[in-house]
Design an enzyme around this catalytic site. Structure first.
Site, short mmCIF file in Angstrom:
data_model
loop_
_atom_site.label_atom_id
_atom_site.label_comp_id
_atom_site.label_asym_id
_atom_site.label_seq_id
_atom_site.Cartn_x
_atom_site.Cartn_y
_atom_site.Cartn_z
CG ASP A 79 -2.05 0.89 1.23
OD1 ASP A 79 -2.44 1.30 0.14
OD2 ASP A 79 -2.59 1.21 2.32
CG ASN A 236 -4.39 1.60 8.44
OD1 ASN A 236 -4.48 0.88 9.42
ND2 ASN A 236 -3.23 1.99 7.96
O1 G3H Z 1 -4.33 3.17 2.33
C1 G3H Z 1 -4.91 3.17 3.43
C2 G3H Z 1 -6.23 3.74 3.58
O2 G3H Z 1 -6.50 4.68 2.61
C3 G3H Z 1 -6.62 4.05 4.97
O3 G3H Z 1 -7.46 5.15 5.18
O4 G3H Z 1 -6.78 5.66 7.50
O5 G3H Z 1 -8.83 6.66 6.52
O6 G3H Z 1 -8.74 4.26 7.08
P1 G3H Z 1 -7.99 5.46 6.63
ZN ZN Z 2 -4.65 5.14 1.40
#
Ligand code: G3H
Ligand code: ZN
Length: 288
Positions: A79, A236
């Site tokens: 990621d 996340n």
């Molecule tokens: O790549 C990770 C996500 O875009 C996480 O987003 O921290 O808002 O859940 P978030």
């Molecule tokens: Zn992200």
């Protein structure tokens, strides 16, 4: 079924694959057990920092072990990898997908670097899925107390998205559509559904859109995003918060306890609760 088959189905059947991040065994276990319970394909991601914490070989082999044990489609994604070296490292280690994120670079440079990432990844593994990012998704995966203001120029322009996917050869695109990484407490995160529809129309059926920064968004925003053409949704912060809140409670309630797995079990359960709730909203249950 390979990743592309599931991605294709997300568009035909209007649901989205959940993508959750991990950096340690507890989150990984919570994600896999939730996915297995609800019979849903799942993406599991490590950012560069998360990958460094767990170890790259460990990430690949742990996911392999979970895949074998649970027998469900689990795909490992690198990621937000922001250097070609990082991308190459993940491809060589056996990741199933990568996000080559050069969105902080000017448009032409983003295209050039993303294209290099695609060429490298596909030469090593023709089945690998490569995602690019275009536009500026602000914030980080934490509770964002500061005011985050999204500017019009941050948002992805459909015509640039079309050019980007054509010239780079990516399979998936992460656009900026009003989304913010993290849970915002002083700003308003509002998704522009029309922009998602316009980008989807511009990139075409075979390029799959990924909604990042989905922590803190309500079910209506998520469902409308899926209907407008989103195929994958990243969460996340909400599982990080569930983990740490349960851990703080555990430590406070069991001050004498020294067995790590006893202290950590409530964190796994708290993360599972969040993940299962999201998977139901994404509509990915019973899709295996
Ligand atoms: O790549 C990770 C996500 O875009 C996480 O987003 O921290 O808002 O859940 P978030
Ligand atoms: Zn992200």
């Amino acid at each position: 079924m390979v990743i592309k088959d599931y991605l294709k189905r997300t568009i035909e059947e209007k649901w989205a694959i959940g993508h959750f991040n991990f950096s340690e065994d507890e989150a990984l276990r919570a994600i896999v057990e939730s996915a297995a319970k609800l019979k849903t394909p799942i993406f599991i991601g490590t950012s560069e920092g998360e990958k460094k914490h767990i170890g790259i070989k460990q990430a690949v082999n742990l996911v392999r072990a979970f895949r074998e044990e649970f027998g469900i489609p689990i795909f490992l994604n690198a990621d937000h990898h922001k250097t070609l070296e990082g991308v190459k490292e993940a491809v060589d280690a056996g990741y199933d997908a990568i996000l080559a994120d050069f969105s902080a670079k000017p448009f032409e440079e983003n295209i050039k670097l993303t294209k290099q990432a695609v060429l490298y990844a596909k030469s090593k593994n023709p089945d690998i899925i490569v995602e690019g990012e275009l536009g500026y998704v602000r914030g980080e995966s934490k509770i964002q107390k500061e005011i985050i203001e999204i500017k019009t120029e941050d948002l992805t322009k459909p015509e640039e998205a079309a050019q980007f996917v054509k010239e780079t050869g990516v399979d998936m695109l992460a656009p900026a559509v009003g989304n913010i990484h993290g849970i915002v407490t002083s700003s308003k995160e509002s998704i522009d559904i029309d922009i998602i529809s316009n980008i989807k129309r511009a990139v075409g059926e075979n390029i799959y859109l990924v909604l990042h920064g989905a922590s803190g968004l309500g079910g209506t925003d998520l469902k409308n995003s899926i209907n407008a053409g989103i195929s994958m949704i990243h969460i996340n912060t909400e599982i990080r918060v569930a983990f740490t809140e349960a851990l703080r409670k555990s430590v406070a309630q069991m001050p004498e306890e020294t067995t790590p797995y006893k202290i950590l079990t409530p964190s796994i359960e708290a993360m599972k609760k969040v993940i299962e709730e999201k998977l139901r909203i994404f509509g990915s249950i019973n899709k295996i």
